[in-house]
Write a protein that holds these residues in place. Structure first.
Motif: not given
Length: 438
Positions: A325-345
């Motif tokens: 399903t992902l391969a059939r897209a044109d643009i991928n977006i990955v929004p994340l809150v900028i905090d210490d938790f997501n800084d470990c992602k």
């Protein structure tokens, strides 16, 4: 009895070679001898000695003094890495357990795994292990029993984790928890202490990102090793199949439309999407050709109702279907809150889209900052203005989408494969993997 022993020994012979074949036979014989001596049978002492060492001293049943059994002699032990893990989360199982199995096999090391609550299987595998990795296992009596057995067998241990679930401070700052029930939130916060205690009990810590390693070093003086999530053969095969399917079947949206895909791994990503919600709505309003494809769980605000004919939602599926399903897209977006938790992602969603040649716009946080070169193999965004500008750049230029997608595909393939990741591991952890410290 002898026939059963030989059958089991033959299984070990095929898996591990002649020395373990002999050890398996002697182990079973010594087990049987222990039972027979309780009945004062004369040939008990003969059976007890039929191995590399005696498991106990022969005395009358009421006076017998048992000695603890010992592992096979070091001379005869070949590397066997055992992963004892929480296998309940499919994505975690894939990236931190199954993927490690593939990487270890590429290193020429046998590996096996078990769910941490499967005690018989776990204990059985420990008897032959030279290195044990515990993944997302909570502290408690069960972990202590495994660690005692590892100590008895002189097996070094590591604790593997890919989220800061051991830090209550970081977890409390995670705004995604606000979208869970109070009970779910309390359970998650209370569990942080169990993960922290489990982590510090092992010899070394294995982490998926530099920020996680930094956090662990504030808790313990033990070595913290970075073992990044990588691209494995399953992901490569799924991406290839997805591209072939996209080429033959075409996109799942009308011709002339451009698909923006957002993949949500769980219910704990609502706050992440909110960071780009208004910007995305504005972009969709300005670009009638843009179509939003959502994979996984997401509660859209009522304002998106007027765009429902341009929004496709796909529920959770198996990994292969997700990549297709992902391969059939044109643009991928990955929004994340900028905090210490997501800084470990980890930058998993960038890597998966990149294999399919899909360009990504991601929040400038965590390992995304380490693997995305802004403007070369993807885009990083820190605020609404950057999100708006960079999504529009990709919407307005198919050449730019193709260029960034190809660059991302090349960079991921060349630097984030399982061989490349294990090749960068420090010598100390390689010593444990190859059994050089057993």
């Amino acid at each position: 009895m002898i026939r059963k022993v030989l059958q089991r020994g033959w299984q070990y012979y095929k898996l591990y070679g002649a020395h373990r074949f002999l050890w398996a036979i002697s182990f079973k014989l010594r087990q049987k001898a222990k039972q027979l001596t309780d009945r004062h049978l004369k040939f008990g002492s003969f059976l007890a000695g039929a191995g590399y060492h005696k498991a106990f001293t022969l005395f009358p049943a009421q006076e017998r003094v048992e000695k603890p059994s010992r592992p096979p002699k070091k001379l005869f032990r070949t590397p066997l890495v055992v992963l004892i893990a929480d296998l309940n989360l499919p994505q975690c199982r894939k990236y931190r357990v199954v993927q490690k199995m593939e990487a270890l096999e590429q290193m020429g090391v046998h590996a096996n795994y078990a769910h941490w609550e499967d005690v018989p299987r776990s204990m059985n595998m420990l008897q032959m292990a030279t290195f044990v990795i515990f993944y997302r296992v909570q502290d408690g009596a069960l972990l202590d029993s495994y660690l005692r057995e590892c100590d008895r067998l002189s097996i070094p241990t590591a604790y593997d984790i890919d989220d800061p679930i051991f830090s209550k401070r970081i977890y409390q700052e995670n705004r995604n928890l606000d979208y869970l029930s109070s009970h779910e939130k309390d359970v998650l916060l209370e569990s942080t202490e169990l993960y922290r205690k489990a982590l510090v009990k092992c010899d070394v810590a294995i982490l998926s990102t530099p920020k996680l390693a930094e956090e662990v070093r504030t808790l313990s003086t033990k070595q913290a090793v970075i073992w990044r999530n990588a691209i494995d053969q399953e992901t490569i095969a799924a991406a290839r199949q997805g591209l072939e399917r996209a080429n033959t079947e075409g996109s799942h949206i009308p011709n002339g439309k451009i698909s923006i895909v957002y993949a949500s791994g769980s219910r704990a990503h609502e706050a992440d999407f909110r960071t780009v919600e208004s910007t995305l709505f504005k972009v969709l309003k300005e670009h009638p050709e843009a179509h939003l494809s959502i994979i996984g769980h997401l509660i859209l605000p009522d304002s998106f109702g007027e765009l429902e004919d341009r929004i496709t939602e796909t529920g959770f599926s198996d990994y292969s279907q997700y990549i297709k399903t992902l391969a059939r897209a044109d643009i991928n977006i990955v929004p994340l809150v900028i905090d210490d938790f997501n800084d470990c992602k980890s930058a998993i969603r960038f890597m998966e889209a990149s294999l399919a040649g899909i360009p990504t716009v991601a929040s400038s946080v965590g390992d995304f900052c380490n693997v995305i070169k802004d403007g070369e193999n993807g885009y990083l965004a820190t605020d609404s203005d950057e999100w708006y500008r960079k999504i529009k750049l990709l919407l307005n230029s198919s050449d730019l989408r193709e260029k960034l997608g190809k660059n991302a595909q090349q960079s991921v393939s060349e630097t984030l494969g399982t061989r490349e990741i294990t090749g960068s591991l420090p010598e100390a952890i390689k010593d444990m993997i190859y059994g050089r410290r057993c």
